[in-house]
Design a protein around this motif. Structure first.
Motif, PDB file in Angstrom:
ATOM      1  N   VAL A   1      -4.356   0.958  -6.060  1.00 20.83           N
ATOM      2  CA  VAL A   1      -5.170   2.028  -5.484  1.00 20.83           C
ATOM      3  C   VAL A   1      -5.547   3.025  -6.582  1.00 20.83           C
ATOM      4  O   VAL A   1      -4.978   3.017  -7.676  1.00 20.83           O
ATOM      5  CB  VAL A   1      -4.430   2.763  -4.338  1.00 20.83           C
ATOM      6  CG1 VAL A   1      -4.026   1.795  -3.242  1.00 20.83           C
ATOM      7  CG2 VAL A   1      -3.209   3.516  -4.867  1.00 20.83           C
TER       8      VAL A   1
ATOM      9  N   ALA B   1      -0.687  -4.410  -4.384  1.00 23.33           N
ATOM     10  CA  ALA B   1      -1.869  -3.595  -4.076  1.00 23.33           C
ATOM     11  C   ALA B   1      -2.083  -2.576  -5.183  1.00 23.33           C
ATOM     12  O   ALA B   1      -1.128  -1.997  -5.709  1.00 23.33           O
ATOM     13  CB  ALA B   1      -1.697  -2.878  -2.739  1.00 23.33           C
TER      14      ALA B   1
ATOM     15  N   ASN C   1      -7.753  -3.249  -5.045  1.00 22.49           N
ATOM     16  CA  ASN C   1      -7.659  -4.670  -4.716  1.00 22.49           C
ATOM     17  C   ASN C   1      -6.270  -5.012  -4.202  1.00 22.49           C
ATOM     18  O   ASN C   1      -5.324  -4.220  -4.357  1.00 22.49           O
ATOM     19  CB  ASN C   1      -8.015  -5.541  -5.926  1.00 22.49           C
ATOM     20  CG  ASN C   1      -6.880  -5.621  -6.930  1.00 22.49           C
ATOM     21  OD1 ASN C   1      -6.378  -4.596  -7.389  1.00 22.49           O
ATOM     22  ND2 ASN C   1      -6.463  -6.824  -7.272  1.00 22.49           N
ATOM     23  N   VAL C   2      -6.156  -6.176  -3.603  1.00 26.47           N
ATOM     24  CA  VAL C   2      -4.877  -6.679  -3.106  1.00 26.47           C
ATOM     25  C   VAL C   2      -4.756  -8.157  -3.480  1.00 26.47           C
ATOM     26  O   VAL C   2      -5.704  -8.921  -3.325  1.00 26.47           O
ATOM     27  CB  VAL C   2      -4.751  -6.531  -1.569  1.00 26.47           C
ATOM     28  CG1 VAL C   2      -3.446  -7.126  -1.075  1.00 26.47           C
ATOM     29  CG2 VAL C   2      -4.835  -5.069  -1.160  1.00 26.47           C
TER      30      VAL C   2
ATOM     31  N   LEU D   1       0.826  -1.205   0.000  1.00 27.29           N
ATOM     32  CA  LEU D   1       0.000   0.000   0.000  1.00 27.29           C
ATOM     33  C   LEU D   1       0.860   1.255   0.000  1.00 27.29           C
ATOM     34  O   LEU D   1       0.594   2.206  -0.748  1.00 27.29           O
ATOM     35  CB  LEU D   1      -0.928  -0.003   1.217  1.00 27.29           C
ATOM     36  CG  LEU D   1      -2.016  -1.077   1.238  1.00 27.29           C
ATOM     37  CD1 LEU D   1      -2.733  -1.085   2.582  1.00 27.29           C
ATOM     38  CD2 LEU D   1      -3.021  -0.860   0.105  1.00 27.29           C
TER      39      LEU D   1
ATOM     40  N   MET E   1      -9.318  -3.588   5.894  1.00 25.62           N
ATOM     41  CA  MET E   1      -9.002  -2.671   4.801  1.00 25.62           C
ATOM     42  C   MET E   1     -10.226  -1.939   4.270  1.00 25.62           C
ATOM     43  O   MET E   1     -10.123  -1.118   3.360  1.00 25.62           O
ATOM     44  CB  MET E   1      -8.303  -3.436   3.668  1.00 25.62           C
ATOM     45  CG  MET E   1      -6.996  -4.075   4.116  1.00 25.62           C
ATOM     46  SD  MET E   1      -6.244  -5.108   2.842  1.00 25.62           S
ATOM     47  CE  MET E   1      -5.659  -3.856   1.731  1.00 25.62           C
TER      48      MET E   1
ATOM     49  N   LEU F   1      -3.676   6.494   4.179  1.00 25.67           N
ATOM     50  CA  LEU F   1      -3.957   6.360   2.752  1.00 25.67           C
ATOM     51  C   LEU F   1      -5.218   7.119   2.365  1.00 25.67           C
ATOM     52  O   LEU F   1      -5.245   7.832   1.354  1.00 25.67           O
ATOM     53  CB  LEU F   1      -4.064   4.871   2.396  1.00 25.67           C
ATOM     54  CG  LEU F   1      -4.340   4.478   0.951  1.00 25.67           C
ATOM     55  CD1 LEU F   1      -3.622   3.163   0.624  1.00 25.67           C
ATOM     56  CD2 LEU F   1      -5.830   4.290   0.684  1.00 25.67           C
TER      57      LEU F   1
ATOM     58  N   TYR G   1      -6.550   8.589  -1.383  1.00 24.24           N
ATOM     59  CA  TYR G   1      -6.625   7.357  -2.153  1.00 24.24           C
ATOM     60  C   TYR G   1      -7.732   6.424  -1.655  1.00 24.24           C
ATOM     61  O   TYR G   1      -8.175   6.507  -0.505  1.00 24.24           O
ATOM     62  CB  TYR G   1      -5.300   6.596  -2.086  1.00 24.24           C
ATOM     63  CG  TYR G   1      -4.156   7.281  -2.784  1.00 24.24           C
ATOM     64  CD1 TYR G   1      -3.901   7.046  -4.131  1.00 24.24           C
ATOM     65  CD2 TYR G   1      -3.322   8.155  -2.099  1.00 24.24           C
ATOM     66  CE1 TYR G   1      -2.838   7.663  -4.773  1.00 24.24           C
ATOM     67  CE2 TYR G   1      -2.263   8.787  -2.731  1.00 24.24           C
ATOM     68  CZ  TYR G   1      -2.022   8.528  -4.069  1.00 24.24           C
ATOM     69  OH  TYR G   1      -0.974   9.149  -4.700  1.00 24.24           O
ATOM     70  N   GLU G   2      -8.110   5.494  -2.542  1.00 29.25           N
ATOM     71  CA  GLU G   2      -8.983   4.375  -2.203  1.00 29.25           C
ATOM     72  C   GLU G   2      -8.312   3.092  -2.686  1.00 29.25           C
ATOM     73  O   GLU G   2      -7.647   3.086  -3.731  1.00 29.25           O
ATOM     74  CB  GLU G   2     -10.348   4.505  -2.884  1.00 29.25           C
ATOM     75  CG  GLU G   2     -11.181   5.671  -2.399  1.00 29.25           C
ATOM     76  CD  GLU G   2     -12.533   5.729  -3.103  1.00 29.25           C
ATOM     77  OE1 GLU G   2     -13.542   5.887  -2.392  1.00 29.25           O
ATOM     78  OE2 GLU G   2     -12.565   5.629  -4.338  1.00 29.25           O
ATOM     79  N   ILE G   3      -8.503   2.015  -1.936  1.00 32.55           N
ATOM     80  CA  ILE G   3      -7.935   0.720  -2.326  1.00 32.55           C
ATOM     81  C   ILE G   3      -8.830   0.067  -3.368  1.00 32.55           C
ATOM     82  O   ILE G   3     -10.055   0.019  -3.206  1.00 32.55           O
ATOM     83  CB  ILE G   3      -7.783  -0.205  -1.104  1.00 32.55           C
ATOM     84  CG1 ILE G   3      -6.853   0.439  -0.072  1.00 32.55           C
ATOM     85  CG2 ILE G   3      -7.230  -1.578  -1.515  1.00 32.55           C
ATOM     86  CD1 ILE G   3      -6.820  -0.291   1.258  1.00 32.55           C
TER      87      ILE G   3
ATOM     88  N   ILE H   1      -4.114   2.526   6.690  1.00 28.40           N
ATOM     89  CA  ILE H   1      -5.362   2.719   5.936  1.00 28.40           C
ATOM     90  C   ILE H   1      -5.891   4.131   6.158  1.00 28.40           C
ATOM     91  O   ILE H   1      -6.334   4.810   5.214  1.00 28.40           O
ATOM     92  CB  ILE H   1      -6.421   1.682   6.344  1.00 28.40           C
ATOM     93  CG1 ILE H   1      -5.950   0.260   6.012  1.00 28.40           C
ATOM     94  CG2 ILE H   1      -7.753   1.978   5.663  1.00 28.40           C
ATOM     95  CD1 ILE H   1      -5.737   0.005   4.541  1.00 28.40           C
TER      96      ILE H   1
END
Length: 374
Positions: A366, A364, A305-306, A260, A332, A296, A301-303, A293
């Motif tokens: 984002v 990851a 996928n991982v 991340l 997450m 971030l 930002y936004e996640i 998190i």
């Protein structure tokens, strides 16, 4: 070059901003708002210095974006941030603006600069056009002004004015308090302040964030340690051995943290949680991930996928994959479907094959928080 320093205040907590990210970090194209605003204001004249006041937790990260400005740690209040910045000011005059006023027109800046010698503080204002009631009394609206920033002050006068325990909401109030001279100039409706977030669509100079995606990788390795609890992906596994580490040793979470941080260009886990700091000794790695998190999200930002690969000869991972996915999804704040876990062995080669420890590799992805759709 002008004998004027520009200060842009970007150190707030955005407590009233009704979005998932802090206002200074919403993206304008690929630029965070603080950078977009500071570059825009700096382009309007030849300032001697440009200083950016940053939140303490974001100071190092801000420095990744440019070498053109001086970065100063902000304080707990606007006034303290100004005082911290004034330590870097050597010019006769200082112009101070707030990142929340993102679309200040050039003519306001030019008028401020042209008037700098005519008072201790030059202040843009707007006239009030509606009827004004104070408590229960209607008062003459011609006597009411709406104060804006930026304001241009005599540096020495401002330092004297702020040498007090009284907290002021702007420079002119502080200077007026010591009987300094104030000159009002015409402000602009374009200098509307971004406060709650619903003003975003009323600020035409702000274009929507780009649709770019960003990818980071992380890898972490830990040796086994007997007679220690094992935590992996935020869950406790039923074994009588764990991981040798300064923290609880959750190798999966550590790998994800690095992925991340890599995706957003923020260094690595050791820069945030050094193993030389005793406050992290034995700490639950879920706490570390929650901190990252939050960071971030705060910086825009936004996640997406991982994807994780666990390399282990022992213990067997497959029986716990679903539980780990559920745990990581919760930590997450993303749907479980956006986390993938793969497990493989080392085919009995190397330290992993000798069952001395395990490794986890993470990727990851984002994207920018899209405030335009909110």
């Amino acid at each position: 070059m002008l004998d004027v320093t520009l200060i842009v205040l970007c150190a707030g907590n955005s407590t009233r901003f009704e979005h998932k990210t802090k206002k200074q970090w919403i993206r304008i194209g690929d630029e965070p708002l603080w950078l977009n605003v500071t570059k825009r204001l700096a382009s309007f004249s030849t300032f001697s210095k440009v200083i950016v006041a940053s939140h303490e937790n974001e100071l190092t990260y801000m420095k990744n974006f440019t070498d053109d400005f001086i970065f100063v740690k902000g304080g707990n209040t606007r006034q303290q941030s100004i005082l911290n910045c004034l330590n870097e000011v050597t010019t006769k005059y200082v112009m101070i603006s707030d990142v929340a006023r993102a679309c200040i027109p050039q003519n306001v800046i030019e008028t401020l600069l042209n008037e700098k010698e005519n008072a201790d503080c030059i202040v843009p204002v707007l006239n009030v056009t509606d009827t004004v009631v104070y408590e229960t009394n209607t008062i003459n609206r011609d006597n009411v002004k709406l104060i804006q920033t930026p304001q241009l002050s005599n540096t020495q006068t401002l330092k004297i004015a702020l040498n007090t325990t009284i907290e002021f909401t702007d420079e002119s109030s502080a200077i007026k308090n010591i009987n300094g001279s104030i000159k009002y100039i015409q402000g602009s409706i374009e200098s509307k302040k971004l406060t709650l977030g619903n003003e975003l669509n009323e600020l035409p100079c702000l274009k929507k964030p780009s649709k770019n995606f960003f990818t980071g990788t992380g890898i972490d390795i830990h040796a086994f340690e007997d007679n220690k609890e094992m935590f992996l992906g935020g869950i406790k596994l039923p074994y009588d051995f764990g991981f040798k580490a300064h923290s609880d040793g959750d190798v999966l979470i550590h790998s994800v943290i690095d992925a991340l941080l890599g995706a957003i260009g923020a260094g690595d886990i050791g820069e945030f949680f050094p193993d030389t700091d005793n406050k992290y000794k034995g700490i639950d790695s879920k706490i570390l991930l929650e901190h990252i998190i939050t960071f971030l999200c705060n910086v825009g930002y936004e996640i997406v996928n991982v994807d994780l690969t666990i390399i282990a000869q022992k213990p067997k991972i497959n029986p716990f994959k679903n539980e780990i996915k559920s745990s990581m999804a919760k930590l997450m704040h993303i749907d479980k479907q956006f986390i993938n876990i793969k497990a493989t062995t080392a085919e009995k080669m190397g330290f992993i094959g000798r069952e001395e420890g395990i490794a986890v590799q993470s990727i990851a992805t984002v994207k920018y928080y899209n405030w335009k759709n909110k």
